[in-house]
Design a protein around this motif. Structure first.
Motif, PDB file in Angstrom:
ATOM      1  N   TYR A  30       0.440  -3.016  -8.344  1.00  0.00           N
ATOM      2  CA  TYR A  30      -0.874  -2.861  -8.946  1.00  0.00           C
ATOM      3  C   TYR A  30      -0.728  -2.145 -10.293  1.00  0.00           C
ATOM      4  CZ  TYR A  30      -2.072  -4.468  -4.330  1.00  0.00           C
ATOM      5  OH  TYR A  30      -2.127  -5.202  -3.179  1.00  0.00           O
ATOM      6  N   GLU A  31      -1.221  -0.942 -10.464  1.00  0.00           N
ATOM      7  CA  GLU A  31      -1.168  -0.296 -11.780  1.00  0.00           C
ATOM      8  C   GLU A  31       0.011   0.654 -11.959  1.00  0.00           C
ATOM      9  OE1 GLU A  31      -4.019   2.458  -9.468  1.00  0.00           O
ATOM     10  OE2 GLU A  31      -3.149   0.478  -9.295  1.00  0.00           O
ATOM     11  N   TYR A  32       0.890   0.762 -10.981  1.00  0.00           N
ATOM     12  CA  TYR A  32       2.042   1.670 -11.070  1.00  0.00           C
ATOM     13  C   TYR A  32       3.338   0.866 -11.124  1.00  0.00           C
ATOM     14  CZ  TYR A  32      -1.397   5.166  -9.970  1.00  0.00           C
ATOM     15  OH  TYR A  32      -2.504   5.967 -10.016  1.00  0.00           O
TER      16      TYR A  32
ATOM     17  N   LEU B 294       4.340   5.610  -5.528  1.00  0.00           N
ATOM     18  CA  LEU B 294       4.452   5.601  -6.988  1.00  0.00           C
ATOM     19  C   LEU B 294       3.377   6.483  -7.616  1.00  0.00           C
ATOM     20  CD1 LEU B 294       5.220   1.822  -7.605  1.00  0.00           C
ATOM     21  CD2 LEU B 294       6.809   3.752  -7.830  1.00  0.00           C
ATOM     22  N   LYS B 295       2.186   6.436  -7.080  1.00  0.00           N
ATOM     23  CA  LYS B 295       1.094   7.275  -7.588  1.00  0.00           C
ATOM     24  C   LYS B 295       1.413   8.757  -7.374  1.00  0.00           C
ATOM     25  CE  LYS B 295      -3.851   8.109  -7.146  1.00  0.00           C
ATOM     26  NZ  LYS B 295      -5.086   7.752  -6.443  1.00  0.00           N
ATOM     27  N   TYR B 296       1.916   9.097  -6.198  1.00  0.00           N
ATOM     28  CA  TYR B 296       2.214  10.490  -5.858  1.00  0.00           C
ATOM     29  C   TYR B 296       3.301  11.072  -6.769  1.00  0.00           C
ATOM     30  CZ  TYR B 296       3.751  14.574  -3.260  1.00  0.00           C
ATOM     31  OH  TYR B 296       4.108  15.844  -2.913  1.00  0.00           O
TER      32      TYR B 296
ATOM     33  N   LYS C 278       0.835  -1.210   0.000  1.00  0.00           N
ATOM     34  CA  LYS C 278       0.000   0.000   0.000  1.00  0.00           C
ATOM     35  C   LYS C 278       0.868   1.259   0.000  1.00  0.00           C
ATOM     36  CE  LYS C 278      -4.000  -2.011   2.297  1.00  0.00           C
ATOM     37  NZ  LYS C 278      -4.732  -2.114   3.561  1.00  0.00           N
TER      38      LYS C 278
ATOM     39  N   ARG D 241       2.538   1.647  -3.466  1.00  0.00           N
ATOM     40  CA  ARG D 241       1.572   2.133  -4.463  1.00  0.00           C
ATOM     41  C   ARG D 241       1.297   3.618  -4.275  1.00  0.00           C
ATOM     42  NH1 ARG D 241      -3.526   3.592  -5.131  1.00  0.00           N
ATOM     43  NH2 ARG D 241      -4.505   3.160  -7.127  1.00  0.00           N
ATOM     44  N   ARG D 242       1.092   4.012  -3.027  1.00  0.00           N
ATOM     45  CA  ARG D 242       0.801   5.423  -2.735  1.00  0.00           C
ATOM     46  C   ARG D 242       1.954   6.321  -3.190  1.00  0.00           C
ATOM     47  NH1 ARG D 242      -1.043   4.575   2.020  1.00  0.00           N
ATOM     48  NH2 ARG D 242       0.889   4.779   3.169  1.00  0.00           N
TER      49      ARG D 242
ATOM     50  N   ASN E 237       4.213  10.006  -9.718  1.00  0.00           N
ATOM     51  CA  ASN E 237       3.970   9.786 -11.140  1.00  0.00           C
ATOM     52  C   ASN E 237       2.614  10.356 -11.521  1.00  0.00           C
ATOM     53  OD1 ASN E 237       4.005   8.915 -13.752  1.00  0.00           O
ATOM     54  ND2 ASN E 237       3.755   6.761 -13.276  1.00  0.00           N
ATOM     55  N   LYS E 238       2.504  11.657 -11.512  1.00  0.00           N
ATOM     56  CA  LYS E 238       1.221  12.314 -11.804  1.00  0.00           C
ATOM     57  C   LYS E 238       0.910  12.368 -13.306  1.00  0.00           C
ATOM     58  CE  LYS E 238       0.784  15.092  -7.683  1.00  0.00           C
ATOM     59  NZ  LYS E 238       1.767  14.799  -6.750  1.00  0.00           N
TER      60      LYS E 238
ATOM     61  N   GLN F 164       2.733   4.027 -15.723  1.00  0.00           N
ATOM     62  CA  GLN F 164       1.415   3.552 -15.322  1.00  0.00           C
ATOM     63  C   GLN F 164       1.000   2.453 -16.292  1.00  0.00           C
ATOM     64  OE1 GLN F 164      -1.212   6.780 -14.648  1.00  0.00           O
ATOM     65  NE2 GLN F 164      -2.759   5.528 -13.661  1.00  0.00           N
TER      66      GLN F 164
END
Length: 126
Positions: A100-102, A58-60, A52, A55-56, A62-63, A119
């Motif tokens: 997951y998706e990142y 990588l998401k942050y 978790k 993922r958080r 990779n905008k 992504q």
């Protein structure tokens, strides 16, 4: 014959069934929470929490859908590259690890270690 037992959480005298352990549902819940806190963290929880967090992060970072970041910056936030859900190999043979998706790929540019962040895209399905 009367049995005197106490609530396992608050130590109040229990009234009622012989096998009763708690005076009310709140004491039962508080007792179970306290017991869980005293136990070492389960392996599943450690892995899930790290996934978790990865993922958080990588998401942050990779905008835009694709980004590059120094490994030291991502790792200092708590990222651990050993925790991922799957991988994808591109046409050049580069293996991207995904949470997951990142996804991320480790690169070295001018002796500086970096991660290329991407992504998941539809064309990556085989």
């Amino acid at each position: 014959m009367r049995f005197y037992k106490e609530c396992l959480h608050c130590n109040k005298e229990l009234i009622g069934r012989r096998d009763k352990k708690f005076c009310d549902p709140q004491c039962k819940s508080a007792y179970q929470y306290q017991q869980a806190q005293e136990q070492p963290e389960r392996f599943y929880n450690r892995v899930d929490n790290q996934l978790k967090l990865n993922r958080r992060l990588l998401k942050y970072f990779n905008k835009a859908g694709k980004a590059t970041i120094r490994t030291e910056q991502l790792n200092s936030e708590g990222f651990n590259p050993n925790y991922f859900t799957h991988y994808w190999k591109n046409g050049k043979g580069d293996v991207y690890l995904f949470v997951y998706e990142y996804g991320f790929l480790k690169r070295v540019e001018n002796t500086i270690e970096k991660y290329v962040l991407i992504q998941w895209q539809g064309y990556m399905e085989k």
